[in-house]
Design a protein around this motif. Sequence first.
Motif, PDB file in Angstrom:
ATOM      1  N   UNK A 207      28.788  -2.271  -0.601  1.00 36.02           N
ATOM      2  CA  UNK A 207      27.629  -2.477  -1.476  1.00 36.02           C
ATOM      3  C   UNK A 207      27.564  -1.537  -2.573  1.00 36.02           C
ATOM      4  N   UNK A 208      26.784  -1.805  -3.841  1.00 33.35           N
ATOM      5  CA  UNK A 208      26.746  -0.749  -4.866  1.00 33.35           C
ATOM      6  C   UNK A 208      26.282   0.298  -4.587  1.00 33.35           C
ATOM      7  N   UNK A 209      25.629   0.683  -3.504  1.00 36.53           N
ATOM      8  CA  UNK A 209      24.976   1.930  -3.229  1.00 36.53           C
ATOM      9  C   UNK A 209      24.906   2.160  -1.513  1.00 36.53           C
ATOM     10  N   UNK A 210      25.514   3.155  -1.394  1.00 38.29           N
ATOM     11  CA  UNK A 210      25.613   3.256   0.253  1.00 38.29           C
ATOM     12  C   UNK A 210      26.997   3.171   0.649  1.00 38.29           C
ATOM     13  N   UNK A 211      27.260   3.544   1.987  1.00 36.64           N
ATOM     14  CA  UNK A 211      28.647   3.536   2.659  1.00 36.64           C
ATOM     15  C   UNK A 211      29.005   2.252   2.872  1.00 36.64           C
ATOM     16  N   UNK A 212      30.421   2.020   2.800  1.00 33.63           N
ATOM     17  CA  UNK A 212      30.941   0.660   3.184  1.00 33.63           C
ATOM     18  C   UNK A 212      30.516   0.536   4.660  1.00 33.63           C
ATOM     19  N   UNK A 213      30.236  -0.786   5.239  1.00 30.47           N
ATOM     20  CA  UNK A 213      29.665  -1.036   6.586  1.00 30.47           C
ATOM     21  C   UNK A 213      30.842  -1.767   7.262  1.00 30.47           C
ATOM     22  N   UNK A 214      31.270  -1.170   8.246  1.00 29.09           N
ATOM     23  CA  UNK A 214      32.569  -1.635   9.218  1.00 29.09           C
ATOM     24  C   UNK A 214      32.230  -1.771  10.786  1.00 29.09           C
TER      25      UNK A 214
END
Length: 244
Positions: A207-214
Amino acid sequence: MEPLMVTPRLYVLDHSIGQAYLWRDEEELTLVDAGWAGTADATAAAVRAAGLDPDRLRRIVLTHCHRDHVGAAQELADRHGAEIVAHRLDAPVVRGEAPVPEPDLLDWELPLYEHGLTVPEAPPTRVDREVEDGEELGFGDGAVVVHAPGHTPGSIAVHLPRHGVLFAGDTVASVREVTFGVFHVDRALALESMRRLAELDPSVLCCGHGAPVVTDTAARLRAAAAGAVPAQPEWSGGPNGQAA
């Protein structure tokens, strides 16, 4: 700005207000979004810190026309020989030929939006390639444009189906948890776009704002899209939580 490896081919470049992503193919590099004006040196340094050559940068894909995504694009493109890619509907804004569309702000979004406007205004920026929904972008073993209007008319996501990676722009946020984004021009249309993105079942969400979700990515995105309402998320104080 230190690059953070998300996968062996994917890095996040955190600009504190907003972030960009770097994808590595065998012979070339792609940036998804470019950070704000004045950050080109920091971006090039981050690419080198990842052990890569910024002169291998071949394209900069802009998810939408906001200043924290566009600002450094042309300086980076001019230095390193990259093309700049944007959706047809946002391209005139990126070029400075049309005004940035005004978001339909909820009351609680106002202070966050004012904070985002502390980022330097993006200069008029060329767009070398205007794209539409479904077009392939020439990287990531088949990256494809997903038109995701609502945040802005020409907002896009970028889907890498062979890698399970989805770059969602600002339609979705991942500050503390996966949520509906903020500062949309058309909130209902943006929510419809979020639900379309959830159907792609990504394993990595950027996302443009926030940590990558894995972890549990597809389930978390589907749950957020199914339950999304324009209510206040827990954005105060989080990394990249107060941005345009």
